[in-house]
Scaffold this active site. Sequence first.
Site, PDB file in Angstrom:
ATOM      1  N   ASP A  30      83.168 -14.316  86.903  1.00  0.00           N
ATOM      2  CA  ASP A  30      82.999 -13.522  85.682  1.00  0.00           C
ATOM      3  C   ASP A  30      82.950 -14.476  84.486  1.00  0.00           C
ATOM      4  O   ASP A  30      83.733 -15.428  84.395  1.00  0.00           O
ATOM      5  CB  ASP A  30      84.167 -12.532  85.535  1.00  0.00           C
ATOM      6  CG  ASP A  30      83.882 -11.463  84.498  1.00  0.00           C
ATOM      7  OD1 ASP A  30      83.816 -10.284  84.864  1.00  0.00           O
ATOM      8  OD2 ASP A  30      83.725 -11.811  83.302  1.00  0.00           O
ATOM      9  N   ILE A  31      82.029 -14.205  83.562  1.00  0.00           N
ATOM     10  CA  ILE A  31      81.848 -15.097  82.405  1.00  0.00           C
ATOM     11  C   ILE A  31      83.008 -14.974  81.410  1.00  0.00           C
ATOM     12  O   ILE A  31      83.246 -15.873  80.607  1.00  0.00           O
ATOM     13  CB  ILE A  31      80.487 -14.791  81.711  1.00  0.00           C
ATOM     14  CG1 ILE A  31      79.987 -16.004  80.946  1.00  0.00           C
ATOM     15  CG2 ILE A  31      80.567 -13.554  80.827  1.00  0.00           C
ATOM     16  CD1 ILE A  31      78.528 -15.888  80.515  1.00  0.00           C
ATOM     17  N   GLN A  94      82.674   1.357  83.000  1.00  0.00           N
ATOM     18  CA  GLN A  94      81.656   0.468  83.586  1.00  0.00           C
ATOM     19  C   GLN A  94      80.649   0.064  82.513  1.00  0.00           C
ATOM     20  O   GLN A  94      80.012   0.916  81.903  1.00  0.00           O
ATOM     21  CB  GLN A  94      80.928   1.176  84.746  1.00  0.00           C
ATOM     22  CG  GLN A  94      79.929   0.269  85.455  1.00  0.00           C
ATOM     23  CD  GLN A  94      79.260   0.956  86.650  1.00  0.00           C
ATOM     24  OE1 GLN A  94      79.383   2.168  86.818  1.00  0.00           O
ATOM     25  NE2 GLN A  94      78.568   0.187  87.457  1.00  0.00           N
ATOM     26  N   HIS A 100      80.070  -3.473  90.935  1.00  0.00           N
ATOM     27  CA  HIS A 100      80.770  -4.760  91.021  1.00  0.00           C
ATOM     28  C   HIS A 100      82.266  -4.552  91.144  1.00  0.00           C
ATOM     29  O   HIS A 100      82.864  -3.773  90.420  1.00  0.00           O
ATOM     30  CB  HIS A 100      80.470  -5.663  89.823  1.00  0.00           C
ATOM     31  CG  HIS A 100      80.661  -4.997  88.494  1.00  0.00           C
ATOM     32  ND1 HIS A 100      79.762  -4.104  87.958  1.00  0.00           N
ATOM     33  CD2 HIS A 100      81.669  -5.095  87.585  1.00  0.00           C
ATOM     34  CE1 HIS A 100      80.192  -3.685  86.782  1.00  0.00           C
ATOM     35  NE2 HIS A 100      81.354  -4.263  86.541  1.00  0.00           N
ATOM     36  N   PHE A 101      82.834  -5.278  92.095  1.00  0.00           N
ATOM     37  CA  PHE A 101      84.286  -5.364  92.244  1.00  0.00           C
ATOM     38  C   PHE A 101      84.765  -6.546  91.428  1.00  0.00           C
ATOM     39  O   PHE A 101      84.206  -7.640  91.529  1.00  0.00           O
ATOM     40  CB  PHE A 101      84.660  -5.659  93.708  1.00  0.00           C
ATOM     41  CG  PHE A 101      85.153  -4.475  94.473  1.00  0.00           C
ATOM     42  CD1 PHE A 101      86.408  -3.934  94.219  1.00  0.00           C
ATOM     43  CD2 PHE A 101      84.375  -3.921  95.472  1.00  0.00           C
ATOM     44  CE1 PHE A 101      86.866  -2.851  94.942  1.00  0.00           C
ATOM     45  CE2 PHE A 101      84.822  -2.831  96.192  1.00  0.00           C
ATOM     46  CZ  PHE A 101      86.069  -2.294  95.931  1.00  0.00           C
ATOM     47  N   HIS A 102      85.786  -6.345  90.610  1.00  0.00           N
ATOM     48  CA  HIS A 102      86.484  -7.460  89.982  1.00  0.00           C
ATOM     49  C   HIS A 102      87.560  -7.921  90.959  1.00  0.00           C
ATOM     50  O   HIS A 102      88.362  -7.095  91.432  1.00  0.00           O
ATOM     51  CB  HIS A 102      87.181  -7.019  88.692  1.00  0.00           C
ATOM     52  CG  HIS A 102      86.252  -6.570  87.609  1.00  0.00           C
ATOM     53  ND1 HIS A 102      85.884  -7.369  86.559  1.00  0.00           N
ATOM     54  CD2 HIS A 102      85.607  -5.386  87.407  1.00  0.00           C
ATOM     55  CE1 HIS A 102      85.078  -6.711  85.743  1.00  0.00           C
ATOM     56  NE2 HIS A 102      84.885  -5.502  86.245  1.00  0.00           N
TER      57      HIS A 102
HETATM   58  P1  5GP Z   1      82.629  -3.854  83.739  1.00  0.00           P
HETATM   59  O1  5GP Z   1      83.182  -3.702  82.351  1.00  0.00           O
HETATM   60  O2  5GP Z   1      81.258  -3.265  83.884  1.00  0.00           O
HETATM   61  O3  5GP Z   1      83.585  -3.414  84.817  1.00  0.00           O
HETATM   62  O4  5GP Z   1      82.522  -5.433  83.976  1.00  0.00           O
HETATM   63  C1  5GP Z   1      81.415  -6.182  83.635  1.00  0.00           C
HETATM   64  C2  5GP Z   1      81.825  -7.631  83.745  1.00  0.00           C
HETATM   65  O5  5GP Z   1      80.649  -8.432  83.739  1.00  0.00           O
HETATM   66  C3  5GP Z   1      82.696  -8.111  82.591  1.00  0.00           C
HETATM   67  O6  5GP Z   1      83.964  -8.565  83.074  1.00  0.00           O
HETATM   68  C4  5GP Z   1      81.890  -9.244  81.967  1.00  0.00           C
HETATM   69  O7  5GP Z   1      82.675 -10.319  81.543  1.00  0.00           O
HETATM   70  C5  5GP Z   1      80.941  -9.630  83.094  1.00  0.00           C
HETATM   71  N1  5GP Z   1      79.678 -10.167  82.612  1.00  0.00           N
HETATM   72  C6  5GP Z   1      78.876  -9.627  81.652  1.00  0.00           C
HETATM   73  N2  5GP Z   1      77.786 -10.396  81.476  1.00  0.00           N
HETATM   74  C7  5GP Z   1      77.896 -11.440  82.342  1.00  0.00           C
HETATM   75  C8  5GP Z   1      77.068 -12.567  82.614  1.00  0.00           C
HETATM   76  O8  5GP Z   1      76.016 -12.788  82.023  1.00  0.00           O
HETATM   77  N3  5GP Z   1      77.502 -13.421  83.578  1.00  0.00           N
HETATM   78  C9  5GP Z   1      78.666 -13.229  84.256  1.00  0.00           C
HETATM   79  N4  5GP Z   1      78.998 -14.143  85.191  1.00  0.00           N
HETATM   80  N5  5GP Z   1      79.475 -12.160  84.024  1.00  0.00           N
HETATM   81  C10 5GP Z   1      79.088 -11.288  83.071  1.00  0.00           C
END
Ligand code: 5GP
Length: 140
Positions: A30-31, A94, A100-102
């Site tokens: 995760d970035i 989301q 995606h799983f964290h």
């Molecule tokens: P959500 O909020 O949808 O559960 O999580 C999305 C995740 O994607 C976030 O933790 C965010 O940091 C990660 N993310 C967003 N853009 C990028 C990217 O360009 N590269 C990577 N590696 N992670 C990303």
Amino acid sequence: MCVCIFCQILSHQIPSIRIAESDRAVAFLDIRPVNPGHVLVVPRRHVASFTELEDVEGDQVFDLVRRVGRGLKAALPGCEGISLSLADGEAAGQEVPHVHFHVIPRSTGDGFGWRRFGEQAGRETLEATGALIRQSLESP
Ligand code: 5GP
Ligand code: ZN
């Protein structure tokens, strides 16, 4: 070109730090890590909701989650545990509409935590809710 950021990562249009992969699933960092080593595990196919995954995709995604979890515990000295999180739908938080799983390494007192929601429900309420969901699962 697909506008989904994770599809662009999967097709190498956007760089990522890839950790592991299988036929149907990929793991990358995760970035914006909650803790160092925070990994995202995604299906290769663009699917918004985990409830739309095919059985084989679901199996491979979760296999990779477990593999990554084992790797984090072995590789990161401070990793005492793992938190898993999957937000399904905007209402659940989301942000990227690609399943995606964290997989988040945890250590005692790291400060990351789920807010404690909920109050103890009455037996009748639980019975009614259980029946409602069971019925929907049992209907063809
Ligand atoms: P959500 O909020 O949808 O559960 O999580 C999305 C995740 O994607 C976030 O933790 C965010 O940091 C990660 N993310 C967003 N853009 C990028 C990217 O360009 N590269 C990577 N590696 N992670 C990303
Ligand atoms: Zn996608």
